[in-house]
Design an enzyme around this catalytic site. Structure first.
Site, mmCIF file in Angstrom:
data_model
loop_
_atom_site.group_PDB
_atom_site.id
_atom_site.type_symbol
_atom_site.label_atom_id
_atom_site.label_comp_id
_atom_site.label_asym_id
_atom_site.label_seq_id
_atom_site.Cartn_x
_atom_site.Cartn_y
_atom_site.Cartn_z
ATOM 1 C CG ASN A 1 -2.002 1.273 0.922
ATOM 2 O OD1 ASN A 1 -2.050 2.172 0.667
ATOM 3 N ND2 ASN A 1 -2.502 1.570 2.431
ATOM 4 C CE LYS B 1 -0.337 3.352 4.708
ATOM 5 N NZ LYS B 1 0.006 3.286 6.185
ATOM 6 C CG HIS C 1 -6.008 2.058 5.487
ATOM 7 N ND1 HIS C 1 -5.234 2.782 6.178
ATOM 8 C CD2 HIS C 1 -5.438 0.903 5.161
ATOM 9 C CE1 HIS C 1 -4.137 2.662 6.204
ATOM 10 N NE2 HIS C 1 -3.805 1.074 5.717
ATOM 11 C CD GLU D 1 -3.173 5.369 7.249
ATOM 12 O OE1 GLU D 1 -3.094 5.033 5.916
ATOM 13 O OE2 GLU D 1 -2.101 4.523 7.236
ATOM 14 C CD GLU E 1 -3.286 -2.455 7.196
ATOM 15 O OE1 GLU E 1 -2.415 -3.011 7.122
ATOM 16 O OE2 GLU E 1 -4.077 -1.467 7.228
ATOM 17 N N GLY F 1 2.366 2.032 10.759
ATOM 18 C CA GLY F 1 3.423 3.467 11.198
ATOM 19 C C GLY F 1 4.448 3.489 12.002
ATOM 20 C CB SER G 1 4.965 -1.728 11.745
ATOM 21 O OG SER G 1 4.983 -0.212 12.325
HETATM 22 P P1 13P Z 1 3.216 0.484 7.777
HETATM 23 O O1 13P Z 1 3.618 -0.950 6.936
HETATM 24 O O2 13P Z 1 3.413 1.320 7.213
HETATM 25 O O3 13P Z 1 2.774 -0.161 9.255
HETATM 26 O O4 13P Z 1 1.726 0.608 7.204
HETATM 27 C C1 13P Z 1 0.739 -0.432 7.290
HETATM 28 C C2 13P Z 1 -0.677 0.092 6.327
HETATM 29 O O5 13P Z 1 -1.263 0.396 7.427
HETATM 30 C C3 13P Z 1 -1.095 -0.869 5.135
HETATM 31 O O6 13P Z 1 -1.847 -0.730 4.140
#
Ligand code: 13P
Length: 263
Positions: free
Chosen positions: A19, A21, A105, A107, A177, A183, A222
């Site tokens: 992803n 982002k 997601h 976010e 997740e 992150g 992560s």
């Molecule tokens: P990270 O791997 O940067 O923690 O992000 C995970 C994520 O949100 C994947 O959709």
């Protein structure tokens, strides 16, 4: 060709999805894609995918078409068409060769007001448009500390069951997740992740055992080359949804190989 090309169904196999982002540029994407394609040559026993920002889907299609790596988007409109400025429909994504799309997601839930009902609508719209949704679920740190992780995940899944029916889960991938692990560099331990993955599978099993055994449940939060193998070794973790580490070809390819190794 790609895993869902002929059947329209997701079978339980190994899968790693990058992803990206809100990252990338035409130039940096080209290097990243070239390195991923080279690194993934000959890797068998898992499905590799990237979910990229909308403007770059065309570039990714050009780079990946005809190969084994599939691509998709990170969001999709719940609507097919109409006066919805700024939105992108599932059929538009199909037009550009996407086979998957991330929905719900954390976010999008936290920053763009997507509630359970909207996520369920997007899930249905994705499937109607011929895409496999990757449905994200997961609790915040506060929810984990209150001991309500299971309730949160159940609520998020139930909203989709209510809208799409259990049949809907025959054509999707789930990504667990935990928000506190995204992150932050703070990965869930393999045991913490496994516990929730097993819970999700058990919940689905109450309604449809066969389906629950076949559904792919990815872990995200992560994941790095250094911790992927131990996570993917857990019985109910079928792969990963990778944020930061998917922007580094070496890291991403190593994570894909870790998924393939234990397949
Ligand atoms: P990270 O791997 O940067 O923690 O992000 C995970 C994520 O949100 C994947 O959709």
């Amino acid at each position: 060709m790609h895993p869902f090309a002929n059947t329209g169904k997701a079978m339980r196999e190994r899968m790693v999805v990058g992803n990206w982002k809100l990252h990338g540029s035409l130039i940096s994407n080209k290097t990243l894609l070239d390195e991923i394609v080279t690194g993934m040559a000959g890797v068998k026993g898992m499905h590799c995918a990237v979910c990229v920002p909308f403007p770059y889907i065309f570039q990714v299609q050009f780079a990946l078409q005809g190969g084994e790596i599939v691509w998709g988007a990170q969001n999709v409109s719940q609507y097919e068409k109409g006066a919805y400025s700024g939105e992108v429909s599932a059929s538009m994504l199909r037009d550009l060769g996407c086979s998957i799309v991330i929905v719900g997601h954390s976010e999008r839930r936290a920053l763009y007001g997507e509630d359970d009902a909207m996520v369920a609508e997007k899930f249905v719209a994705a499937q109607k448009g011929g895409l496999i949704p990757i449905l994200c679920v997961g609790e915040t740190l506060e929810e984990r500390e209150k001991g309500i992780t299971a309730n949160v995940v159940e609520r998020q899944l139930q909203a989709v069951v209510d809208k799409a029916g259990m049949e809907g889960f025959g054509r999707c991938v789930i990504a667990y997740e935990p928000v506190w692990a995204i992150g932050t560099g703070k990965t869930a331990t393999p045991q913490q992740a496994q516990e929730v993955h097993a819970y999700i599978r058990a919940l689905l099993s109450e309604q449809n055992k066969g389906l629950s055994e076949n559904i792919m449940i990815l872990y995200g939060g992560s994941v790095k080359a250094s911790n992927a193998a131990e996570l993917f070794a857990m019985p109910d973790i079928d792969g990963g949804l990778i944020g930061g580490a998917s922007l580094d070809a070496n890291e991403f390819v190593s994570i894909c190989k870790a998924a393939a190794k234990v397949a």
